[in-house]
Scaffold this motif. Structure first.
Motif, PDB file in Angstrom:
ATOM      1  N   LYS A 156       0.833  -1.214   0.000  1.00 11.72           N
ATOM      2  CA  LYS A 156       0.000   0.000   0.000  1.00 11.72           C
ATOM      3  C   LYS A 156       0.865   1.261   0.000  1.00 11.72           C
ATOM      4  CE  LYS A 156      -4.316   1.746   2.125  1.00 11.72           C
ATOM      5  NZ  LYS A 156      -5.575   1.087   1.752  1.00 11.72           N
ATOM      6  N   THR A 157       1.713   1.369  -1.033  1.00  5.96           N
ATOM      7  CA  THR A 157       2.504   2.595  -1.248  1.00  5.96           C
ATOM      8  C   THR A 157       2.437   2.941  -2.735  1.00  5.96           C
ATOM      9  OG1 THR A 157       4.623   1.593  -1.889  1.00  5.96           O
ATOM     10  CG2 THR A 157       4.193   1.806   0.489  1.00  5.96           C
ATOM     11  N   MET A 158       3.163   3.996  -3.099  1.00  3.00           N
ATOM     12  CA  MET A 158       3.214   4.393  -4.510  1.00  3.00           C
ATOM     13  C   MET A 158       3.820   3.312  -5.410  1.00  3.00           C
ATOM     14  SD  MET A 158       6.528   5.113  -5.316  1.00  3.00           S
ATOM     15  CE  MET A 158       6.902   6.513  -6.355  1.00  3.00           C
ATOM     16  N   VAL A 159       4.559   2.367  -4.813  1.00  2.00           N
ATOM     17  CA  VAL A 159       5.107   1.242  -5.588  1.00  2.00           C
ATOM     18  C   VAL A 159       3.972   0.430  -6.235  1.00  2.00           C
ATOM     19  CG1 VAL A 159       6.413  -0.939  -5.419  1.00  2.00           C
ATOM     20  CG2 VAL A 159       7.243   1.117  -4.249  1.00  2.00           C
ATOM     21  N   ASP A 160       2.811   0.395  -5.594  1.00  2.00           N
ATOM     22  CA  ASP A 160       1.666  -0.343  -6.151  1.00  2.00           C
ATOM     23  C   ASP A 160       1.149   0.282  -7.448  1.00  2.00           C
ATOM     24  OD1 ASP A 160       1.079  -2.604  -4.338  1.00  2.00           O
ATOM     25  OD2 ASP A 160       0.991  -0.993  -2.861  1.00  2.00           O
ATOM     26  N   ALA A 161       1.423   1.556  -7.668  1.00  2.00           N
ATOM     27  CA  ALA A 161       1.080   2.190  -8.950  1.00  2.00           C
ATOM     28  C   ALA A 161       2.269   2.175  -9.910  1.00  2.00           C
ATOM     29  CB  ALA A 161       0.618   3.630  -8.716  1.00  2.00           C
ATOM     30  N   LEU A 162       3.478   2.332  -9.347  1.00  2.40           N
ATOM     31  CA  LEU A 162       4.685   2.446 -10.180  1.00  2.40           C
ATOM     32  C   LEU A 162       5.101   1.117 -10.805  1.00  2.40           C
ATOM     33  CD1 LEU A 162       7.233   3.890 -11.237  1.00  2.40           C
ATOM     34  CD2 LEU A 162       8.224   3.679  -8.938  1.00  2.40           C
ATOM     35  N   GLU A 163       5.071   0.035 -10.022  1.00  2.00           N
ATOM     36  CA  GLU A 163       5.560  -1.238 -10.584  1.00  2.00           C
ATOM     37  C   GLU A 163       4.713  -1.715 -11.779  1.00  2.00           C
ATOM     38  OE1 GLU A 163       7.998  -4.107  -8.690  1.00  2.00           O
ATOM     39  OE2 GLU A 163       6.487  -5.662  -8.946  1.00  2.00           O
ATOM     40  N   PRO A 164       3.391  -1.733 -11.668  1.00  2.15           N
ATOM     41  CA  PRO A 164       2.612  -2.145 -12.854  1.00  2.15           C
ATOM     42  C   PRO A 164       2.828  -1.224 -14.046  1.00  2.15           C
ATOM     43  CG  PRO A 164       1.140  -1.585 -11.016  1.00  2.15           C
ATOM     44  CD  PRO A 164       2.530  -1.525 -10.485  1.00  2.15           C
ATOM     45  N   ALA A 165       3.066   0.059 -13.781  1.00  6.80           N
ATOM     46  CA  ALA A 165       3.341   0.997 -14.881  1.00  6.80           C
ATOM     47  C   ALA A 165       4.640   0.613 -15.587  1.00  6.80           C
ATOM     48  CB  ALA A 165       3.409   2.431 -14.352  1.00  6.80           C
ATOM     49  N   ALA A 166       5.690   0.368 -14.791  1.00  6.86           N
ATOM     50  CA  ALA A 166       6.987   0.006 -15.382  1.00  6.86           C
ATOM     51  C   ALA A 166       6.868  -1.308 -16.163  1.00  6.86           C
ATOM     52  CB  ALA A 166       8.046  -0.113 -14.281  1.00  6.86           C
ATOM     53  N   LEU A 167       6.093  -2.250 -15.627  1.00  2.23           N
ATOM     54  CA  LEU A 167       5.933  -3.543 -16.304  1.00  2.23           C
ATOM     55  C   LEU A 167       5.105  -3.424 -17.580  1.00  2.23           C
ATOM     56  CD1 LEU A 167       5.327  -5.908 -13.231  1.00  2.23           C
ATOM     57  CD2 LEU A 167       7.389  -5.737 -14.649  1.00  2.23           C
ATOM     58  N   ALA A 168       4.205  -2.444 -17.620  1.00  2.00           N
ATOM     59  CA  ALA A 168       3.340  -2.283 -18.803  1.00  2.00           C
ATOM     60  C   ALA A 168       4.050  -1.574 -19.951  1.00  2.00           C
ATOM     61  CB  ALA A 168       2.079  -1.499 -18.416  1.00  2.00           C
ATOM     62  N   ALA A 169       5.167  -0.920 -19.667  1.00  2.00           N
ATOM     63  CA  ALA A 169       5.864  -0.148 -20.709  1.00  2.00           C
ATOM     64  C   ALA A 169       6.253  -1.062 -21.875  1.00  2.00           C
ATOM     65  CB  ALA A 169       7.099   0.528 -20.121  1.00  2.00           C
ATOM     66  N   ASP A 170       6.023  -0.577 -23.086  1.00  2.00           N
ATOM     67  CA  ASP A 170       6.267  -1.361 -24.294  1.00  2.00           C
ATOM     68  C   ASP A 170       6.948  -0.466 -25.327  1.00  2.00           C
ATOM     69  OD1 ASP A 170       6.181  -2.819 -26.620  1.00  2.00           O
ATOM     70  OD2 ASP A 170       4.005  -3.159 -26.586  1.00  2.00           O
ATOM     71  N   SER A 171       8.229  -0.739 -25.580  1.00  5.97           N
ATOM     72  CA  SER A 171       9.003   0.130 -26.482  1.00  5.97           C
ATOM     73  C   SER A 171       8.584  -0.035 -27.947  1.00  5.97           C
ATOM     74  CB  SER A 171      10.497  -0.171 -26.330  1.00  5.97           C
ATOM     75  OG  SER A 171      10.756  -1.502 -26.704  1.00  5.97           O
ATOM     76  N   GLN A 172       7.751  -1.051 -28.230  1.00  3.07           N
ATOM     77  CA  GLN A 172       7.347  -1.296 -29.622  1.00  3.07           C
ATOM     78  C   GLN A 172       6.190  -0.405 -30.072  1.00  3.07           C
ATOM     79  OE1 GLN A 172       9.213  -3.482 -31.518  1.00  3.07           O
ATOM     80  NE2 GLN A 172      10.420  -3.459 -29.635  1.00  3.07           N
ATOM     81  N   ILE A 173       5.527   0.239 -29.114  1.00  3.93           N
ATOM     82  CA  ILE A 173       4.417   1.123 -29.483  1.00  3.93           C
ATOM     83  C   ILE A 173       4.854   2.581 -29.355  1.00  3.93           C
ATOM     84  CG2 ILE A 173       2.639  -0.594 -28.930  1.00  3.93           C
ATOM     85  CD1 ILE A 173       2.175   0.754 -26.257  1.00  3.93           C
ATOM     86  N   SER A 174       4.056   3.495 -29.876  1.00  5.52           N
ATOM     87  CA  SER A 174       4.449   4.912 -29.881  1.00  5.52           C
ATOM     88  C   SER A 174       4.517   5.455 -28.450  1.00  5.52           C
ATOM     89  CB  SER A 174       3.423   5.722 -30.676  1.00  5.52           C
ATOM     90  OG  SER A 174       2.212   5.807 -29.961  1.00  5.52           O
ATOM     91  N   LEU A 175       5.228   6.545 -28.274  1.00  4.09           N
ATOM     92  CA  LEU A 175       5.339   7.167 -26.948  1.00  4.09           C
ATOM     93  C   LEU A 175       3.952   7.506 -26.405  1.00  4.09           C
ATOM     94  CD1 LEU A 175       7.039   8.454 -24.639  1.00  4.09           C
ATOM     95  CD2 LEU A 175       6.976  10.587 -25.953  1.00  4.09           C
ATOM     96  N   THR A 176       3.086   8.032 -27.268  1.00  5.95           N
ATOM     97  CA  THR A 176       1.739   8.426 -26.833  1.00  5.95           C
ATOM     98  C   THR A 176       0.952   7.205 -26.359  1.00  5.95           C
ATOM     99  OG1 THR A 176       1.820  10.170 -28.489  1.00  5.95           O
ATOM    100  CG2 THR A 176      -0.325   9.699 -27.530  1.00  5.95           C
ATOM    101  N   ASP A 177       0.986   6.136 -27.144  1.00 10.21           N
ATOM    102  CA  ASP A 177       0.257   4.912 -26.758  1.00 10.21           C
ATOM    103  C   ASP A 177       0.889   4.275 -25.518  1.00 10.21           C
ATOM    104  OD1 ASP A 177      -1.402   5.320 -28.862  1.00 10.21           O
ATOM    105  OD2 ASP A 177      -0.546   3.761 -30.144  1.00 10.21           O
ATOM    106  N   ASN A 178       2.223   4.322 -25.458  1.00 12.02           N
ATOM    107  CA  ASN A 178       2.936   3.736 -24.323  1.00 12.02           C
ATOM    108  C   ASN A 178       2.572   4.482 -23.040  1.00 12.02           C
ATOM    109  OD1 ASN A 178       4.697   2.025 -23.009  1.00 12.02           O
ATOM    110  ND2 ASN A 178       6.553   2.827 -23.962  1.00 12.02           N
ATOM    111  N   LEU A 179       2.544   5.805 -23.113  1.00 16.58           N
ATOM    112  CA  LEU A 179       2.175   6.599 -21.939  1.00 16.58           C
ATOM    113  C   LEU A 179       0.743   6.294 -21.503  1.00 16.58           C
ATOM    114  CD1 LEU A 179       3.848  10.086 -22.460  1.00 16.58           C
ATOM    115  CD2 LEU A 179       3.895   8.728 -20.353  1.00 16.58           C
ATOM    116  N   ALA A 180      -0.147   6.177 -22.478  1.00 15.82           N
ATOM    117  CA  ALA A 180      -1.544   5.863 -22.141  1.00 15.82           C
ATOM    118  C   ALA A 180      -1.626   4.501 -21.449  1.00 15.82           C
ATOM    119  CB  ALA A 180      -2.413   5.887 -23.400  1.00 15.82           C
TER     120      ALA A 180
END
Ligand code: ADP
Ligand code: MG
Length: 210
Positions: free
Chosen positions: A131-155
């Motif tokens: 129950k810290t900000m890591v619970d939002a940050l870790e899934p975000a880092a894991l979802a990052a995909d360099s194969q899609i555009s920056l805009t789609d990746n950010l979304a």
């Protein structure tokens, strides 16, 4: 997608937008921290990003590593509290991962998030489920995909962080003041996870509006 990226000046402009956005969240974050903490998270975040607006106005940047590093130290020195160290460390870890880069593209976004996550976990020792900000940050880092555009990746990383933040509502806290509340913290989202999500959301809004 080379065109779908931000140069250094555009990245500075994005963090100007992000800073104003975060300052506007002061009341929401205060209310969230009043529920399970001491109520100072909104004040800390607002003070931190006021300092970043000053920093961006008074400093010239020619690469992303130095930009992120100065944002990290700026937050750390102005916010105080547990979250000053944590959000400062997020940017310092990101800085190391994209040192000497002059373009924020999809790949660098993922490296930045992973570097930030590693540094935050190393410093704060929290893992997902605590129950810290890591619970939002870790899934975000894991979802990052360099194969899609920056805009789609950010979304995509923003949506992952939102789902992670929502999950903190079901958790009891293992860190900070919320820990002493035990089961009473259940039903309320962790304030730092809300900030983490809003940070990514504002980056997404900036690139989408551009
Ligand atoms: P304080 O706890 O000093 O009052 P804030 O209210 O500004 O500081 O921030 C609290 C937030 O900091 C929490 O909601 C949590 O997300 C984050 N946090 C606290 N300790 C840690 C830690 N060890 N690792 C990661 N995040 C943490
Ligand atoms: Mg607090």
């Amino acid at each position: 997608m080379a065109s779908d990226s931000l140069n250094v000046a555009e990245t500075v402009d994005m963090f100007r937008f992000v800073s104003k956005f975060m300052i506007d969240q002061k009341d929401i974050l205060t209310k969230a921290d009043q529920k399970i903490g001491d109520g100072d998270h909104g004040i800390g975040i607002a003070r931190g990003f006021e300092a970043i607006i000053d920093l961006l106005e008074t400093t010239q940047f020619d690469e992303l590593g130095v930009l992120l590093k100065k944002i990290g130290f700026g937050l750390m020195n102005s916010m105080g509290g547990a979250s000053g160290a944590i959000f400062g460390t997020l940017f310092l870890g990101g800085a190391k991962a994209i040192n000497n880069q002059d373009c924020l593209d999809s790949e660098n976004l993922g490296l930045m998030l992973q570097g930030g996550l590693d540094a935050v976990k190393n410093r704060g020792k929290a893992n997902p489920g605590d129950k810290t900000m890591v619970d939002a940050l870790e899934p975000a880092a894991l979802a990052a995909d360099s194969q899609i555009s920056l805009t789609d990746n950010l979304a995509a990383v923003t949506e992952a962080s939102r789902l992670g933040m929502e999950k903190t509502k079901e958790m009891v806290a293992n860190f900070g003041r919320a820990k002493s509340l035990g089961e009473k913290a259940v039903g309320h989202a962790d304030p730092g996870s809300i900030s983490m999500h809003l940070l990514l959301k504002s980056m997404t809004e900036y690139v989408q509006k551009r």
